[in-house]
Design a protein around this motif. Structure first.
Motif, PDB file in Angstrom:
ATOM      1  N   HIS A   1       0.837  -1.030  -0.435  1.00  0.00           N
ATOM      2  CA  HIS A   1      -0.011  -0.283   0.565  1.00  0.00           C
ATOM      3  C   HIS A   1       0.882   0.762   0.152  1.00  0.00           C
ATOM      4  O   HIS A   1       1.604   1.139   1.012  1.00  0.00           O
ATOM      5  CB  HIS A   1      -0.780   0.141   1.300  1.00  0.00           C
ATOM      6  CG  HIS A   1      -1.739  -1.374   1.594  1.00  0.00           C
ATOM      7  ND1 HIS A   1      -2.860  -1.305   0.096  1.00  0.00           N
ATOM      8  CD2 HIS A   1      -1.327  -1.873   1.892  1.00  0.00           C
ATOM      9  CE1 HIS A   1      -3.194  -2.910   0.791  1.00  0.00           C
ATOM     10  NE2 HIS A   1      -2.531  -3.425   1.594  1.00  0.00           N
ATOM     11  N   PHE A   2       0.796   2.353  -1.476  1.00  0.00           N
ATOM     12  CA  PHE A   2       1.359   3.779  -1.223  1.00  0.00           C
ATOM     13  C   PHE A   2       0.111   4.865  -0.569  1.00  0.00           C
ATOM     14  O   PHE A   2      -0.482   4.730  -1.897  1.00  0.00           O
ATOM     15  CB  PHE A   2       1.528   3.123  -2.350  1.00  0.00           C
ATOM     16  CG  PHE A   2       3.177   2.183  -3.131  1.00  0.00           C
ATOM     17  CD1 PHE A   2       4.247   2.338  -2.930  1.00  0.00           C
ATOM     18  CD2 PHE A   2       2.438   1.224  -3.959  1.00  0.00           C
ATOM     19  CE1 PHE A   2       5.286   1.183  -3.205  1.00  0.00           C
ATOM     20  CE2 PHE A   2       3.348   0.145  -4.465  1.00  0.00           C
ATOM     21  CZ  PHE A   2       4.899  -0.034  -3.761  1.00  0.00           C
ATOM     22  N   HIS A   3       0.465   5.476   0.582  1.00  0.00           N
ATOM     23  CA  HIS A   3      -0.201   5.872   1.057  1.00  0.00           C
ATOM     24  C   HIS A   3       0.572   7.684   0.749  1.00  0.00           C
ATOM     25  O   HIS A   3       1.541   7.763   0.713  1.00  0.00           O
ATOM     26  CB  HIS A   3      -0.152   6.032   2.162  1.00  0.00           C
ATOM     27  CG  HIS A   3      -1.750   4.798   2.171  1.00  0.00           C
ATOM     28  ND1 HIS A   3      -2.696   5.153   2.420  1.00  0.00           N
ATOM     29  CD2 HIS A   3      -1.262   3.860   2.728  1.00  0.00           C
ATOM     30  CE1 HIS A   3      -3.103   3.663   2.426  1.00  0.00           C
ATOM     31  NE2 HIS A   3      -2.190   3.531   2.568  1.00  0.00           N
ATOM     32  N   ASP A   4      -0.396   8.754  -0.255  1.00  0.00           N
ATOM     33  CA  ASP A   4       0.751   9.873  -0.622  1.00  0.00           C
ATOM     34  C   ASP A   4       1.423   9.608  -1.041  1.00  0.00           C
ATOM     35  O   ASP A   4       2.482  10.299  -0.082  1.00  0.00           O
ATOM     36  CB  ASP A   4       0.703  10.609   0.858  1.00  0.00           C
ATOM     37  CG  ASP A   4      -0.793  10.886   1.354  1.00  0.00           C
ATOM     38  OD1 ASP A   4      -2.101  11.226   0.332  1.00  0.00           O
ATOM     39  OD2 ASP A   4      -1.320  10.637   2.616  1.00  0.00           O
ATOM     40  N   CYS A   5       2.680   8.381  -1.708  1.00  0.00           N
ATOM     41  CA  CYS A   5       3.897   8.769  -2.133  1.00  0.00           C
ATOM     42  C   CYS A   5       4.018   9.747  -3.510  1.00  0.00           C
ATOM     43  O   CYS A   5       2.962   9.602  -3.897  1.00  0.00           O
ATOM     44  CB  CYS A   5       4.360   7.289  -2.171  1.00  0.00           C
ATOM     45  SG  CYS A   5       4.120   5.701  -0.428  1.00  0.00           S
ATOM     46  N   ASP A   6       5.755   9.857  -3.597  1.00  0.00           N
ATOM     47  CA  ASP A   6       5.693  10.454  -5.181  1.00  0.00           C
ATOM     48  C   ASP A   6       6.390   9.426  -6.198  1.00  0.00           C
ATOM     49  O   ASP A   6       7.322   8.928  -5.762  1.00  0.00           O
ATOM     50  CB  ASP A   6       5.929  11.463  -4.876  1.00  0.00           C
ATOM     51  CG  ASP A   6       6.656  12.363  -6.196  1.00  0.00           C
ATOM     52  OD1 ASP A   6       6.243  11.756  -6.797  1.00  0.00           O
ATOM     53  OD2 ASP A   6       7.540  13.226  -5.455  1.00  0.00           O
ATOM     54  N   PHE A   7       5.656   8.436  -7.032  1.00  0.00           N
ATOM     55  CA  PHE A   7       6.238   8.200  -8.112  1.00  0.00           C
ATOM     56  C   PHE A   7       6.606   9.183  -9.638  1.00  0.00           C
ATOM     57  O   PHE A   7       6.881   8.616 -10.055  1.00  0.00           O
ATOM     58  CB  PHE A   7       5.786   6.875  -8.039  1.00  0.00           C
ATOM     59  CG  PHE A   7       5.458   5.743  -8.038  1.00  0.00           C
ATOM     60  CD1 PHE A   7       6.480   4.194  -7.690  1.00  0.00           C
ATOM     61  CD2 PHE A   7       4.405   5.870  -6.494  1.00  0.00           C
ATOM     62  CE1 PHE A   7       6.209   3.062  -7.178  1.00  0.00           C
ATOM     63  CE2 PHE A   7       4.746   4.220  -5.751  1.00  0.00           C
ATOM     64  CZ  PHE A   7       5.478   3.720  -5.973  1.00  0.00           C
ATOM     65  N   GLY A   8       6.926  10.096  -9.647  1.00  0.00           N
ATOM     66  CA  GLY A   8       6.787  11.396 -10.434  1.00  0.00           C
ATOM     67  C   GLY A   8       7.777  11.210 -10.944  1.00  0.00           C
ATOM     68  O   GLY A   8       9.054  10.691 -10.266  1.00  0.00           O
ATOM     69  N   ASN A   9       7.750  10.934 -12.398  1.00  0.00           N
ATOM     70  CA  ASN A   9       9.320  10.669 -13.124  1.00  0.00           C
ATOM     71  C   ASN A   9       9.703   8.723 -12.653  1.00  0.00           C
ATOM     72  O   ASN A   9      11.315   9.767 -13.451  1.00  0.00           O
ATOM     73  CB  ASN A   9       9.768  11.700 -13.672  1.00  0.00           C
ATOM     74  CG  ASN A   9       8.836  12.423 -14.078  1.00  0.00           C
ATOM     75  OD1 ASN A   9       8.504  12.951 -15.450  1.00  0.00           O
ATOM     76  ND2 ASN A   9       9.132  14.245 -13.767  1.00  0.00           N
ATOM     77  N   ALA A  10       9.240   8.330 -12.651  1.00  0.00           N
ATOM     78  CA  ALA A  10       9.797   7.242 -12.449  1.00  0.00           C
ATOM     79  C   ALA A  10      10.285   6.129 -12.988  1.00  0.00           C
ATOM     80  O   ALA A  10       9.157   5.631 -13.797  1.00  0.00           O
ATOM     81  CB  ALA A  10       9.010   6.183 -10.942  1.00  0.00           C
TER      82      ALA A  10
END
Length: 86
Positions: free
Chosen positions: A43-52
């Motif tokens: 579970h990914f809560h309020d994470c950032d994967f932007g531009n991964a």
């Protein structure tokens, strides 16, 4: 379930890792290279994967509430039974 909070992951920390039953809160994967990594029942809560960059990554039974998933090419990922992906 293992909880990981407010961590910025590097490519070295993620490559080839298998994460199962983890809860990631406010973690940063943005700009990272995720290669040959699997996430099962995570579970990914309020994470950032932007531009991964994702290559050979497997997500199964994962959820992403409040997580930033912008500018990611999921073509080289397998996604099964996940929630709040797109």
């Amino acid at each position: 379930m293992k909880i990981i909070r407010e961590k910025s992951f590097s490519a070295e920390e993620l490559k080839g890792q298998d994460f199962s039953d983890h809860k990631f809160q406010n973690c940063r994967f943005a700009g990272s290279i995720l290669k040959f990594t699997s996430f099962m029942n995570c579970h990914f809560h309020d994470c950032d994967f932007g531009n991964a960059l994702i290559d050979g990554v497997y997500f199964e039974k994962c959820s992403f509430p409040g997580t930033r998933l912008s500018w990611i090419d999921f073509e080289k990922a397998q996604i099964k039974k996940c929630h709040n992906v797109i």
